[in-house]
Design a protein around this motif. Structure first.
Motif, PDB file in Angstrom:
ATOM      1  N   VAL A  30      14.958  -3.039 -10.485  1.00 28.21           N
ATOM      2  CA  VAL A  30      13.739  -3.679 -10.343  1.00 28.21           C
ATOM      3  C   VAL A  30      13.219  -4.416  -9.247  1.00 28.21           C
ATOM      4  CG1 VAL A  30      11.843  -4.603 -11.931  1.00 28.21           C
ATOM      5  CG2 VAL A  30      13.681  -3.420 -12.954  1.00 28.21           C
ATOM      6  N   ALA A  31      14.139  -5.056  -8.564  1.00 26.74           N
ATOM      7  CA  ALA A  31      13.723  -5.854  -7.432  1.00 26.74           C
ATOM      8  C   ALA A  31      13.533  -5.016  -6.272  1.00 26.74           C
ATOM      9  CB  ALA A  31      15.119  -6.890  -7.022  1.00 26.74           C
ATOM     10  N   LEU A  32      13.912  -3.808  -6.223  1.00 25.50           N
ATOM     11  CA  LEU A  32      13.224  -2.889  -5.088  1.00 25.50           C
ATOM     12  C   LEU A  32      11.768  -2.673  -5.189  1.00 25.50           C
ATOM     13  CD1 LEU A  32      16.113  -0.036  -5.276  1.00 25.50           C
ATOM     14  CD2 LEU A  32      15.874  -1.793  -3.695  1.00 25.50           C
ATOM     15  N   ALA A  33      11.095  -2.848  -6.079  1.00 21.21           N
ATOM     16  CA  ALA A  33       9.838  -2.780  -6.230  1.00 21.21           C
ATOM     17  C   ALA A  33       8.913  -3.763  -5.713  1.00 21.21           C
ATOM     18  CB  ALA A  33       9.324  -2.436  -7.850  1.00 21.21           C
ATOM     19  N   LEU A  34       9.323  -5.063  -5.738  1.00 16.45           N
ATOM     20  CA  LEU A  34       8.881  -6.091  -4.847  1.00 16.45           C
ATOM     21  C   LEU A  34       8.761  -5.790  -3.609  1.00 16.45           C
ATOM     22  CD1 LEU A  34      10.912  -9.074  -6.772  1.00 16.45           C
ATOM     23  CD2 LEU A  34       8.566  -8.000  -7.538  1.00 16.45           C
ATOM     24  N   PHE A  35       9.440  -5.224  -2.800  1.00 14.30           N
ATOM     25  CA  PHE A  35       9.329  -5.153  -1.485  1.00 14.30           C
ATOM     26  C   PHE A  35       8.678  -3.941  -1.034  1.00 14.30           C
ATOM     27  CE2 PHE A  35      13.182  -7.478  -2.290  1.00 14.30           C
ATOM     28  CZ  PHE A  35      13.005  -8.608  -1.355  1.00 14.30           C
ATOM     29  N   ILE A  36       8.004  -3.020  -1.650  1.00 14.23           N
ATOM     30  CA  ILE A  36       7.376  -1.822  -1.443  1.00 14.23           C
ATOM     31  C   ILE A  36       6.042  -2.273  -0.531  1.00 14.23           C
ATOM     32  CG2 ILE A  36       5.713   0.168  -2.131  1.00 14.23           C
ATOM     33  CD1 ILE A  36       7.878   0.308  -4.468  1.00 14.23           C
ATOM     34  N   PRO A  37       5.068  -2.952  -1.124  1.00 13.89           N
ATOM     35  CA  PRO A  37       4.073  -3.602  -0.373  1.00 13.89           C
ATOM     36  C   PRO A  37       4.429  -4.028   1.326  1.00 13.89           C
ATOM     37  CG  PRO A  37       3.663  -4.366  -2.388  1.00 13.89           C
ATOM     38  CD  PRO A  37       5.157  -3.896  -2.287  1.00 13.89           C
ATOM     39  N   LEU A  38       5.566  -4.649   1.101  1.00 11.02           N
ATOM     40  CA  LEU A  38       6.019  -5.278   2.656  1.00 11.02           C
ATOM     41  C   LEU A  38       6.478  -4.111   3.517  1.00 11.02           C
ATOM     42  CD1 LEU A  38       6.967  -7.341   4.500  1.00 11.02           C
ATOM     43  CD2 LEU A  38       9.412  -7.145   3.380  1.00 11.02           C
ATOM     44  N   LEU A  39       7.089  -3.096   3.182  1.00  7.66           N
ATOM     45  CA  LEU A  39       7.553  -2.041   3.806  1.00  7.66           C
ATOM     46  C   LEU A  39       6.616  -1.165   4.151  1.00  7.66           C
ATOM     47  CD1 LEU A  39      11.036  -1.525   1.804  1.00  7.66           C
ATOM     48  CD2 LEU A  39      10.761  -2.709   4.019  1.00  7.66           C
ATOM     49  N   THR A  40       5.729  -0.628   3.116  1.00  5.43           N
ATOM     50  CA  THR A  40       4.585   0.158   3.780  1.00  5.43           C
ATOM     51  C   THR A  40       3.674  -0.388   4.591  1.00  5.43           C
ATOM     52  OG1 THR A  40       3.507  -0.321   1.549  1.00  5.43           O
ATOM     53  CG2 THR A  40       4.899   1.421   1.642  1.00  5.43           C
ATOM     54  N   VAL A  44      -9.812   9.510  15.789  1.00  8.02           N
ATOM     55  CA  VAL A  44     -10.113  10.156  14.407  1.00  8.02           C
ATOM     56  C   VAL A  44      -8.729  10.526  13.810  1.00  8.02           C
ATOM     57  CG1 VAL A  44     -11.486  11.669  13.347  1.00  8.02           C
ATOM     58  CG2 VAL A  44     -12.322  10.437  15.064  1.00  8.02           C
ATOM     59  N   PHE A  45      -8.012  11.296  14.456  1.00  7.69           N
ATOM     60  CA  PHE A  45      -7.006  12.106  13.899  1.00  7.69           C
ATOM     61  C   PHE A  45      -5.756  10.848  13.645  1.00  7.69           C
ATOM     62  CE2 PHE A  45      -2.946  14.316  14.530  1.00  7.69           C
ATOM     63  CZ  PHE A  45      -2.979  15.296  13.843  1.00  7.69           C
ATOM     64  N   SER A  46      -5.437  10.131  14.500  1.00  6.23           N
ATOM     65  CA  SER A  46      -4.212   9.264  14.362  1.00  6.23           C
ATOM     66  C   SER A  46      -4.241   8.221  13.125  1.00  6.23           C
ATOM     67  CB  SER A  46      -4.185   8.479  15.594  1.00  6.23           C
ATOM     68  OG  SER A  46      -3.942   9.443  16.714  1.00  6.23           O
ATOM     69  N   THR A  47      -5.382   7.466  12.918  1.00  6.03           N
ATOM     70  CA  THR A  47      -5.361   6.581  12.085  1.00  6.03           C
ATOM     71  C   THR A  47      -4.994   7.191  10.533  1.00  6.03           C
ATOM     72  OG1 THR A  47      -6.978   5.220  12.910  1.00  6.03           O
ATOM     73  CG2 THR A  47      -6.785   4.626  10.964  1.00  6.03           C
ATOM     74  N   PRO A  48      -5.662   8.096  10.155  1.00  6.02           N
ATOM     75  CA  PRO A  48      -5.214   8.701   8.664  1.00  6.02           C
ATOM     76  C   PRO A  48      -4.122   9.170   8.549  1.00  6.02           C
ATOM     77  CG  PRO A  48      -6.909  10.171   9.652  1.00  6.02           C
ATOM     78  CD  PRO A  48      -7.038   8.847  10.433  1.00  6.02           C
ATOM     79  N   PHE A  49      -3.633  10.113   9.473  1.00  5.70           N
ATOM     80  CA  PHE A  49      -2.429  10.591   9.642  1.00  5.70           C
ATOM     81  C   PHE A  49      -1.193   9.545   9.633  1.00  5.70           C
ATOM     82  CE2 PHE A  49       1.455  12.233  11.776  1.00  5.70           C
ATOM     83  CZ  PHE A  49       1.556  13.334  11.078  1.00  5.70           C
ATOM     84  N   ILE A  50      -1.335   8.596  10.266  1.00  5.30           N
ATOM     85  CA  ILE A  50      -0.281   7.581  10.234  1.00  5.30           C
ATOM     86  C   ILE A  50      -0.371   6.816   9.146  1.00  5.30           C
ATOM     87  CG2 ILE A  50       0.342   5.312  11.422  1.00  5.30           C
ATOM     88  CD1 ILE A  50      -0.736   6.426  14.298  1.00  5.30           C
ATOM     89  N   SER A  51      -1.576   6.715   8.302  1.00  6.95           N
ATOM     90  CA  SER A  51      -1.283   5.832   7.199  1.00  6.95           C
ATOM     91  C   SER A  51      -0.778   6.886   6.165  1.00  6.95           C
ATOM     92  CB  SER A  51      -2.751   5.545   7.010  1.00  6.95           C
ATOM     93  OG  SER A  51      -3.039   4.983   5.507  1.00  6.95           O
ATOM     94  N   THR A  52      -1.014   7.887   6.066  1.00  7.52           N
ATOM     95  CA  THR A  52      -0.181   8.876   5.048  1.00  7.52           C
ATOM     96  C   THR A  52       1.019   9.012   5.449  1.00  7.52           C
ATOM     97  OG1 THR A  52      -2.541  10.126   4.975  1.00  7.52           O
ATOM     98  CG2 THR A  52      -0.514  11.222   4.117  1.00  7.52           C
ATOM     99  N   PHE A  53       1.521   9.527   6.621  1.00  8.20           N
ATOM    100  CA  PHE A  53       3.093   9.669   7.014  1.00  8.20           C
ATOM    101  C   PHE A  53       3.717   8.460   6.780  1.00  8.20           C
ATOM    102  CE2 PHE A  53       6.199   9.315  10.052  1.00  8.20           C
ATOM    103  CZ  PHE A  53       6.959  10.545   9.828  1.00  8.20           C
ATOM    104  N   CYS A  54       3.260   7.283   7.251  1.00 10.37           N
ATOM    105  CA  CYS A  54       3.919   6.084   7.126  1.00 10.37           C
ATOM    106  C   CYS A  54       4.290   5.596   5.769  1.00 10.37           C
ATOM    107  CB  CYS A  54       3.605   4.905   7.885  1.00 10.37           C
ATOM    108  SG  CYS A  54       3.461   5.235   9.597  1.00 10.37           S
ATOM    109  N   ASP A  55       3.322   5.512   4.834  1.00  6.31           N
ATOM    110  CA  ASP A  55       3.494   5.349   3.334  1.00  6.31           C
ATOM    111  C   ASP A  55       4.564   6.375   2.796  1.00  6.31           C
ATOM    112  OD1 ASP A  55       1.408   3.243   3.610  1.00  6.31           O
ATOM    113  OD2 ASP A  55       0.106   4.210   2.483  1.00  6.31           O
ATOM    114  N   ALA A  56       4.399   7.601   2.968  1.00  5.33           N
ATOM    115  CA  ALA A  56       5.300   8.338   2.231  1.00  5.33           C
ATOM    116  C   ALA A  56       6.554   8.554   2.818  1.00  5.33           C
ATOM    117  CB  ALA A  56       4.555   9.773   2.334  1.00  5.33           C
TER     118      ALA A  56
END
Length: 450
Positions: free
Chosen positions: A315-325, A422-434
């Protein structure tokens, strides 16, 4: 009527007097204010009030004020005028300003206004309209005065006196041959202090010029960076066809900066002062980006579902998700912003994708090692060496991947003729999170054996 001492005072005064219906007080305030401030005032007022204020300006000042306004604000003022007033304003604009306004007007209205122009004015405007939207040919002025290399300075000055009144600028003067090929430029100051019997070519300097099909924003930034007053624009055969002036270049650079700042904040530029922008216009500027970010969130949830069993065991892994994304997204955005600016300044081109990728790869590794070491120490202290190792390795991987992808994306966008901001911001947000979550849980399963 109380005196005003700043632009804010002028805006408050005009707004108050318009609300009271005291048009004479408004006309008096406008008449005593500098024209640049009046132009900004009209941009800040609601469309209806701006139309009323514009009609109260003296006719000899109205066009000067109108030409200083941004095209979206011009469009809103035009919408408040009668057909006769619109035709008069349109015909008195310089050709480049006329084309900029046409790009803001509905096609039917723009076509009618063009047809109503005198033949000579229609020809100058048609030349500019023949170039692609976004090209510097679309933003140049065809109204200029030129000189020839072998004529005497006195003759050149006489031509400038005779024809300079119709030119948009006379301070930078192109030198051409009989076939209109650009040979160089000469400044009015240089001619003014030269011996009248000198040949113009003895005072001629090498011209900083652009081709009509070149990108308008890139050309404008070049002009601003070099600090020149005007830049000759030539066709493919190097024949002079117009000038890009410094005031137009500064307006383009400022508009591009505002647009990039809005895109960096996941929104579209409002193109009007905030307080006078309708609520639905503000919503339109934000809603598309929010939908894109919502898709990103859905992908993130899908990845979490794939690794649900892993989370249940640790469960401790969930605590670091916001930090990593968060770190992954910010690292990618930083790289994209840096490269987007370099693109705008002409420092890199799409063909430089490989050197940019290598540079950002090395940058990401250094960032990942630094942040990963700190995170490893902190996470190990509180959660054990296993979790610390997972967090450290994940940060190293995420920073490296995000920086590399973030640096390359603007170049990819430019190569497919899409606005990099226009292109970079949404793409990077989606790509980096997933991608960040997939890397995170893959490392966790490998290191922790779960």
């Amino acid at each position: 009527m109380p005196p005003f001492h700043s632009l804010d005072d002028l805006v408050e005064l005009v707004t108050t007097e318009l609300a009271r219906g005291d048009l004479s007080a408004v006309a008096s305030a406008l008449g005593s204010a500098p024209m640049p401030e009046v132009a900004v005032l009209l941009e800040r007022l609601p469309a209806g009030d701006a139309g009323v204020a514009f009609r109260l300006l003296p006719k000899d000042e109205a066009m000067t004020v109108f030409e200083r306004m941004d095209a979206p604000a011009q469009r809103e003022v035009v919408a408040q005028l009668s057909d006769a007033d619109v035709a008069r304003v349109f015909s008195e604009l310089d050709p480049d300003d006329r084309v900029a306004l046409m790009d803001e007007l509905p096609a039917k209205i723009a076509k009618r206004l063009i047809q109503d122009l005198p033949a000579d004015e229609r020809g100058g405007t048609a030349i500019i309209l023949g170039y692609p939207v976004g090209s510097v040919g679309r933003r140049m002025t065809p109204d200029y005065v030129h000189v020839y290399p072998h004529e005497r300075v006195g003759v050149a000055l006489e031509r400038i006196r005779q024809r300079g009144g119709d030119a948009e600028t006379i301070y930078t003067i192109p030198v051409i041959d009989d076939e209109r090929h650009l040979l160089g430029v000469v400044s009015l100051r240089e001619l003014f202090f030269a011996d009248p019997d000198d040949a113009v070519e003895t005072h001629m300097a090498t011209a900083l010029y652009a081709h009509a099909d070149d990108d308008a924003e890139v050309t404008a930034r070049t002009l601003v960076d070099r600090g020149v007053l005007a830049m000759p624009i030539v066709d493919r055969e190097s024949r002079l066809i117009g000038l890009l002036t410094s005031d137009d270049a500064h307006r383009m650079v400022e508009a591009a900066r505002d647009e990039d700042e809005a895109h960096a904040g996941a929104a579209e530029p409002l193109r009007r002062p905030y307080l006078t922008t309708p609520v639905f216009a503000v919503v339109r500027s934000r809603i598309v980006w929010l939908f894109v970010l919502a898709v990103s969130a859905i992908l993130t949830v899908s990845v979490l579902e794939l690794f649900e069993a892993t989370l249940e065991q640790q469960v401790a892994l969930a605590l670091f998700i916001p930090l990593l994304t968060g770190i992954g997204g910010n690292t990618g955005s930083q790289a994209a912003t840096t490269v987007t600016r370099a693109l705008a300044m002409g420092e890199v081109r799409p063909r430089n994708a490989w050197p940019v990728a290598l540079k950002e790869l090395r940058t990401g590794i250094v960032l990942g090692v630094t942040l990963g070491a700190v995170a490893f120490a902190i996470a190990t202290t509180f959660y054990g060496i296993g979790i610390g190792t997972v967090i450290g390795l994940t940060l190293l991987s995420v920073c490296t991947i995000s920086a590399t992808v973030g640096g390359v994306m603007p170049l990819v966008a430019k190569s497919i003729r899409v606005d990099p901001a226009v292109f970079s911001t949404p793409f990077i947000s989606t790509f980096c999170d997933a991608t960040g979550l997939i890397v995170y849980f893959s490392i966790a399963k490998s290191v922790l054996g779960i």
